[in-house]
Each structure stands twice: as structure tokens, then as C-alpha cells.
Design an enzyme around this catalytic site. Structure first.
Site, short mmCIF file in Angstrom:
data_model
loop_
_atom_site.label_atom_id
_atom_site.label_comp_id
_atom_site.label_asym_id
_atom_site.label_seq_id
_atom_site.Cartn_x
_atom_site.Cartn_y
_atom_site.Cartn_z
CE1 TYR A 29 -2.19 0.22 4.85
CE2 TYR A 29 -1.56 2.02 6.31
CZ TYR A 29 -2.19 1.57 5.17
OH TYR A 29 -2.81 2.47 4.34
CE LYS B 194 -8.53 3.16 -1.36
NZ LYS B 194 -8.05 3.32 0.03
CG HIS C 167 -1.80 -1.03 1.47
ND1 HIS C 167 -3.10 -0.91 1.10
CD2 HIS C 167 -1.65 -2.28 1.98
CE1 HIS C 167 -3.73 -2.04 1.39
NE2 HIS C 167 -2.89 -2.89 1.92
CB CYS D 229 -3.55 2.25 -2.94
SG CYS D 229 -2.57 1.54 -1.62
CG HIS E 233 -5.19 -1.47 -1.77
ND1 HIS E 233 -5.43 -0.38 -0.97
CD2 HIS E 233 -6.37 -2.13 -1.85
CE1 HIS E 233 -6.71 -0.40 -0.60
NE2 HIS E 233 -7.29 -1.44 -1.12
ZN LIG Z 1 -3.97 0.58 -0.05
#
Ligand SMILES: [Zn+2]
Length: 154
Positions: A39, A135, A10, A137, A115
Site C-alpha cells: 500500500y 473479496k 482497502h 475489502c 477494492h
Molecule cells: Zn483490499
């Protein structure tokens, strides 16, 4: 926690000049009501790896895939205007490589991915492509990067 089958990279979606680490991210995540940082690892701008959640505790980092995965966050990933930018430092890439070498040694069955690669495959062609990303990421293609770098030594 199920056996680890995914190592998910990420970004923190913070600008390159913001030097934050696990303490700051933990504070942000707690503010949104989580019990801990989402995380398992955070890699600071200077390449220092900080430990988040214990590996045997389910994280909060990727919808639908938290059980059986570890989340690794590179600090950075956006321009000052908050749009996506791949702006990680050489020290961060080195630290990511070393960390993933260690983790894939410990969890040999795990797939390394980003991700965005876990976004739903909406057109069902078996590949998650740009138009399907939920997204950006972590803003770069982790799988080819890992294929090219996993054999490198420090
Ligand atoms: Zn992420």
C-alpha cells in the site's frame, strides 16, 4: 507509473484489537516475497496516517489495477473469527476523509473506490455488485461514503 486514475481503499483484514501499522504490514508483505509494503498509505486504528510506498512507485494492492492507482489501507475489517466486519474508528474515517481530500486535490482525475468495486463485472451490466465481489475489502461502500463526506471540513 501511469497517471493516477484510481484511489483504492482497502482494509488490513485484521481484528479491531490489533494495533498494527506500516512496519507490521511491510513485514507481512516482505514475508510473502514482495519487495515492500503493497500500500501507499496505512491508517492506524488511532487515525494516524503512515506512508508506505512512494506515490510514484507502483503498489501491490489490487489485481489488474496497480498501475495508475494508489492503495490506502484502513487497519481492521474483520471480527475475531476473521469474517468481515465494518469496525473502523471515527478517527480512521476522519483521517481517510482528510487524506482523500488531499489526494483528490493532487490527482483531480482520480476516482475514489473500494477494492471490491474493482472486481470483474462478470454479468457485464456495467455495475460491480455484491455477488461479483472477489473479496469484501474494505467492507463498506466507499463511493457513496465519499460522496457524502468529501465536502466536510475537519
Ligand atoms: Zn483490499
Amino acid at each position: 507509473m501511469k497517471p493516477i486514475r484510481l484511489l483504492v481503499v482497502h482494509c488490513s483484514a485484521t481484528p479491531a484489537n490489533r494495533d498494527l501499522g506500516v512496519a507490521e504490514i511491510r513485514a507481512m508483505h516482505k514475508k510473502q516475497g514482495w519487495r515492500d509494503v503493497g500500500y501507499h498509505y496505512v491508517i492506524r486504528r488511532n487515525g494516524v496516517v503512515e506512508k508506505g510506498r512512494p506515490d510514484n512507485v507502483i503498489g501491490a494492492h489490487v489485481a489488474g489495477h496497480n498501475d495508475g492507482s494508489l492503495g490506502i489501507c484502513l487497519v481492521g475489517g474483520v471480527k475475531p473469527d476473521m469474517t468481515a466486519e465494518t469496525n473502523f474508528t471515527p478517527a480512521q474515517y476522519d483521517a481517510l476523509r482528510t487524506l482523500l481530500q488531499e489526494l483528490t486535490g493532487r490527482y483531480p482525475a482520480a476516482r475514489v473506490c473500494g477494492h471490491r468495486d474493482l472486481s470483474p463485472d462478470r454479468n457485464g451490466d456495467g455495475k460491480v455488485t455484491k455477488g461479483e465481489w472477489v473479496k469484501d475489502c474494505p467492507t463498506f461502500d466507499v463511493e457513496p461514503w465519499w460522496a457524502a463526506n468529501k465536502g466536510r471540513q475537519a
